[in-house]
Design a protein around this motif. Structure first.
Motif, PDB file in Angstrom:
ATOM      1  N   ALA A 152      15.173   0.458  -1.052  1.00  0.00           N
ATOM      2  CA  ALA A 152      14.733  -0.681  -0.248  1.00  0.00           C
ATOM      3  C   ALA A 152      13.554  -1.394  -0.891  1.00  0.00           C
ATOM      4  O   ALA A 152      13.299  -2.566  -0.604  1.00  0.00           O
ATOM      5  N   ALA A 153      12.808  -0.697  -1.758  1.00  0.00           N
ATOM      6  CA  ALA A 153      11.689  -1.295  -2.488  1.00  0.00           C
ATOM      7  C   ALA A 153      11.473  -0.501  -3.761  1.00  0.00           C
ATOM      8  O   ALA A 153      11.680   0.715  -3.793  1.00  0.00           O
ATOM      9  N   VAL A 154      11.067  -1.193  -4.815  1.00  0.00           N
ATOM     10  CA  VAL A 154      10.717  -0.564  -6.083  1.00  0.00           C
ATOM     11  C   VAL A 154       9.415  -1.177  -6.566  1.00  0.00           C
ATOM     12  O   VAL A 154       9.256  -2.403  -6.542  1.00  0.00           O
ATOM     13  N   THR A 155       8.469  -0.328  -6.970  1.00  0.00           N
ATOM     14  CA  THR A 155       7.234  -0.807  -7.576  1.00  0.00           C
ATOM     15  C   THR A 155       6.979  -0.017  -8.853  1.00  0.00           C
ATOM     16  O   THR A 155       7.464   1.104  -9.025  1.00  0.00           O
ATOM     17  N   THR A 156       6.177  -0.617  -9.738  1.00  0.00           N
ATOM     18  CA  THR A 156       5.785   0.072 -10.955  1.00  0.00           C
ATOM     19  C   THR A 156       4.424  -0.439 -11.406  1.00  0.00           C
ATOM     20  O   THR A 156       3.796  -1.239 -10.711  1.00  0.00           O
ATOM     21  N   VAL A 157       3.963   0.016 -12.589  1.00  0.00           N
ATOM     22  CA  VAL A 157       2.543  -0.079 -12.924  1.00  0.00           C
ATOM     23  C   VAL A 157       2.123  -1.363 -13.624  1.00  0.00           C
ATOM     24  O   VAL A 157       0.929  -1.664 -13.664  1.00  0.00           O
ATOM     25  N   SER A 158       3.061  -2.110 -14.197  1.00  0.00           N
ATOM     26  CA  SER A 158       2.655  -3.310 -14.929  1.00  0.00           C
ATOM     27  C   SER A 158       3.791  -4.318 -14.940  1.00  0.00           C
ATOM     28  O   SER A 158       4.970  -3.948 -14.787  1.00  0.00           O
ATOM     29  N   ALA A 181      17.194   6.442   6.166  1.00  0.00           N
ATOM     30  CA  ALA A 181      15.954   5.667   6.282  1.00  0.00           C
ATOM     31  C   ALA A 181      15.663   4.971   4.949  1.00  0.00           C
ATOM     32  O   ALA A 181      16.179   5.365   3.897  1.00  0.00           O
ATOM     33  N   PRO A 182      14.842   3.933   4.933  1.00  0.00           N
ATOM     34  CA  PRO A 182      14.528   3.236   3.681  1.00  0.00           C
ATOM     35  C   PRO A 182      13.839   4.157   2.681  1.00  0.00           C
ATOM     36  O   PRO A 182      13.024   5.004   3.050  1.00  0.00           O
ATOM     37  N   VAL A 183      14.164   3.976   1.409  1.00  0.00           N
ATOM     38  CA  VAL A 183      13.516   4.703   0.322  1.00  0.00           C
ATOM     39  C   VAL A 183      12.787   3.703  -0.563  1.00  0.00           C
ATOM     40  O   VAL A 183      13.362   2.694  -0.989  1.00  0.00           O
ATOM     41  N   TRP A 184      11.531   3.999  -0.838  1.00  0.00           N
ATOM     42  CA  TRP A 184      10.690   3.182  -1.720  1.00  0.00           C
ATOM     43  C   TRP A 184      10.424   4.000  -2.976  1.00  0.00           C
ATOM     44  O   TRP A 184       9.886   5.099  -2.913  1.00  0.00           O
ATOM     45  N   GLU A 203      -2.902  -4.135  -0.910  1.00  0.00           N
ATOM     46  CA  GLU A 203      -2.280  -5.156  -0.077  1.00  0.00           C
ATOM     47  C   GLU A 203      -0.803  -5.333  -0.437  1.00  0.00           C
ATOM     48  O   GLU A 203       0.036  -5.561   0.446  1.00  0.00           O
ATOM     49  N   THR A 204      -0.481  -5.185  -1.723  1.00  0.00           N
ATOM     50  CA  THR A 204       0.931  -5.199  -2.123  1.00  0.00           C
ATOM     51  C   THR A 204       1.686  -4.064  -1.447  1.00  0.00           C
ATOM     52  O   THR A 204       2.807  -4.246  -0.939  1.00  0.00           O
ATOM     53  N   GLN A 205       1.082  -2.891  -1.410  1.00  0.00           N
ATOM     54  CA  GLN A 205       1.719  -1.744  -0.747  1.00  0.00           C
ATOM     55  C   GLN A 205       1.865  -1.993   0.750  1.00  0.00           C
ATOM     56  O   GLN A 205       2.893  -1.638   1.351  1.00  0.00           O
ATOM     57  N   ARG A 206       0.858  -2.586   1.368  1.00  0.00           N
ATOM     58  CA  ARG A 206       0.945  -2.864   2.812  1.00  0.00           C
ATOM     59  C   ARG A 206       2.083  -3.827   3.115  1.00  0.00           C
ATOM     60  O   ARG A 206       2.770  -3.689   4.139  1.00  0.00           O
ATOM     61  N   GLU A 207       2.281  -4.814   2.243  1.00  0.00           N
ATOM     62  CA  GLU A 207       3.378  -5.757   2.462  1.00  0.00           C
ATOM     63  C   GLU A 207       4.722  -5.037   2.409  1.00  0.00           C
ATOM     64  O   GLU A 207       5.620  -5.317   3.207  1.00  0.00           O
ATOM     65  N   VAL A 208       4.873  -4.095   1.469  1.00  0.00           N
ATOM     66  CA  VAL A 208       6.102  -3.303   1.397  1.00  0.00           C
ATOM     67  C   VAL A 208       6.282  -2.496   2.678  1.00  0.00           C
ATOM     68  O   VAL A 208       7.370  -2.452   3.258  1.00  0.00           O
ATOM     69  N   LEU A 209       5.220  -1.867   3.149  1.00  0.00           N
ATOM     70  CA  LEU A 209       5.317  -1.026   4.341  1.00  0.00           C
ATOM     71  C   LEU A 209       5.646  -1.848   5.585  1.00  0.00           C
ATOM     72  O   LEU A 209       6.466  -1.429   6.419  1.00  0.00           O
ATOM     73  N   ARG A 210       5.034  -3.000   5.722  1.00  0.00           N
ATOM     74  CA  ARG A 210       5.350  -3.846   6.891  1.00  0.00           C
ATOM     75  C   ARG A 210       6.826  -4.218   6.883  1.00  0.00           C
ATOM     76  O   ARG A 210       7.499  -4.198   7.934  1.00  0.00           O
ATOM     77  N   ARG A 211       7.330  -4.564   5.709  1.00  0.00           N
ATOM     78  CA  ARG A 211       8.740  -4.979   5.615  1.00  0.00           C
ATOM     79  C   ARG A 211       9.681  -3.819   5.907  1.00  0.00           C
ATOM     80  O   ARG A 211      10.614  -3.960   6.701  1.00  0.00           O
ATOM     81  N   LEU A 212       9.421  -2.667   5.306  1.00  0.00           N
ATOM     82  CA  LEU A 212      10.359  -1.564   5.465  1.00  0.00           C
ATOM     83  C   LEU A 212      10.291  -0.923   6.848  1.00  0.00           C
ATOM     84  O   LEU A 212      11.311  -0.559   7.420  1.00  0.00           O
TER      85      LEU A 212
END
Length: 417
Positions: free
Chosen positions: A193-199, A153-156, A404-413
């Motif tokens: 499948a996605a990477v996010t960070t704080v700045s 499954a996708p990993v974020w 909203e950034t997180q929601r966009e990641v979730l919709r995509r994955l």
């Protein structure tokens, strides 16, 4: 607390001991498969932190719960938004700190060390028969477990700081753990499948070093419906809140307040550890001044209302690490949502936001004299302007943008599953 298999095997005095794992949930978990058509996705969030005190992870879990049933792995009790919780015992380390684990780090046997941490071994056993539609790994140390639990499954990956220098002020960490963190990032981040960070600047570091395109989810808190408090004539009310440890240099704030004129007061909402020596040192440093007040800590959700009574939130942190230089911490957003001005030591991201929104002052140095020089000539009109600008910027600097950034990641994955 309900008990259920599987068991964790441990060796004690040459004998194999079976230890029952514990899960917090409203029902006894069964071996579950990913969601089928028409059911809610199953999402796993792994964070080796005390979840109910980790504001960033709590906000993340709340967004995940909008999209599916969330299983959480972490220390302490279940977060409110979790459907199922695997509570990792607080005495289990999340890094390979056993004798064999440290030996593996020392000889750079990083692949064999990935699951050597006791906390990961515990969670691994609890997740052995579970299946998920999406797995979220909070910080690099969770990545090996996340990929094993994902079963394709996708990993974020949500990286709360620059992982290779997370504790770089500690020599043993630099020698043993930093290369391990680098190896984890090099191995797993390109597979995410996605990477996010704080700045943004830390996102740039991940791109330069590991070739991943990281999105930004700041440590912003939810929008607070507050207005700036009125000024008190002849007063400039400074405030600082947070964990009290020596590297935060709170004594610098105290020394500066004592050196400033009688207009300035300092209120401290501090969280101390078990060792009371630092608290005693700070109280002694304040010399019994009527202009310096120590308060009991305030719960995170109550903090903006408590800080709203003040004028300027103050924080000086010497930039001894990359994470310090590129920081964009909770504290900055706490001050903005409290509708007070901000006074920070130099840090690139914060300098930019202070200047862009007219929120307050950047202090050029990190000593008490530098803070005195920055504050001593302030006028009431300037202070009122900083507070007003915090009010104007509060919506843009709230977690609504990041959610909203997180929601966009979730919709995509989740569209993949």
């Amino acid at each position: 607390m309900l008990e259920w298999p599987p068991y964790r095997r441990e060796c004690a005095g040459g004998h194999v001991v079976l230890q029952l794992l514990t899960i917090s949930s409203g029902v006894v978990p069964q071996t579950q498969q990913p969601s089928s058509h028409g059911s809610r996705p199953r999402i796993l969030s792994i964070s080796f932190s005390p979840l109910t005190r980790d504001a960033r992870v709590l906000r993340q879990i709340a967004v995940l719960a909008e999209f599916g049933d969330v299983t959480t792995v972490g220390f302490g009790p279940a977060p409110a938004s979790a459907s199922t919780h695997i509570e990792v015992p607080a005495d289990l380390a999340s890094l390979p700190q056993t004798v064999t684990g440290v030996a593996r780090l020392a000889i750079r046997a990083h692949r064999s060390a990935e699951m050597a941490a006791p906390a990961l071994a515990y969670a691994r056993a609890a997740l052995a028969h579970e299946r998920f539609d999406l797995v979220v790994a909070n910080d690099a140390r969770a990545l090996p477990l996340a990929f094993e639990a994902a079963h394709g499954a996708p990993v974020w990956a949500d990286l709360h700081e620059w992982a290779p220098e997370e504790q770089s002020h500690i020599l043993s960490w630099r020698l043993l753990v930093a290369p391990f963190m680098t190896a984890l990032c090099r191995t797993y981040l390109p597979q995410c499948a996605a990477v996010t960070t704080v700045s943004p600047l830390i996102a740039d570091l991940y791109a330069e070093r590991f070739g991943v395109d990281a999105g930004v989810v700041r440590n912003a808190r939810p929008f607070e419906d507050l207005v700036p408090s009125p000024l008190v004539e002849g007063r400039v009310r400074l405030v600082h809140s947070g964990v009290a440890v020596p590297e935060r240099c709170i004594e610098t704030l105290i020394d500066a307040t004592l050196a400033l004129d009688e207009r300035f007061t300092l209120d401290l909402f501090l969280v101390f550890g078990d060792d009371d020596r630092y608290r005693r040192e700070l109280v002694q440093r304040a010399q019994g001044s009527e202009r310096i007040t120590f308060h009991d800590p305030v719960a995170p959700h109550d903090l903006p209302a408590a800080l709203n009574a003040y004028d300027l939130g103050v924080y000086l942190l010497k930039p001894t690490t990359t994470n310090h230089r590129f920081m964009l911490p909770n504290k900055f957003f706490d001050f903005v949502q409290s509708r007070i001005g901000v006074v920070f030591g130099h840090a690139v991201e914060i300098d930019h936001l202070i200047a862009e929104h007219g929120l307050g002052l950047t202090v050029s140095g990190f000593e008490s004299d530098d803070l005195v020089a920055a504050l001593s000539s302030l006028t009431a009109e300037q202070v009122a302007g900083f507070k007003s600008n915090s009010d104007i910027a509060a919506r843009a600097l709230s977690s609504e943008v990041d959610a909203e950034t997180q929601r966009e990641v979730l919709r995509r994955l989740l569209s993949r599953t």
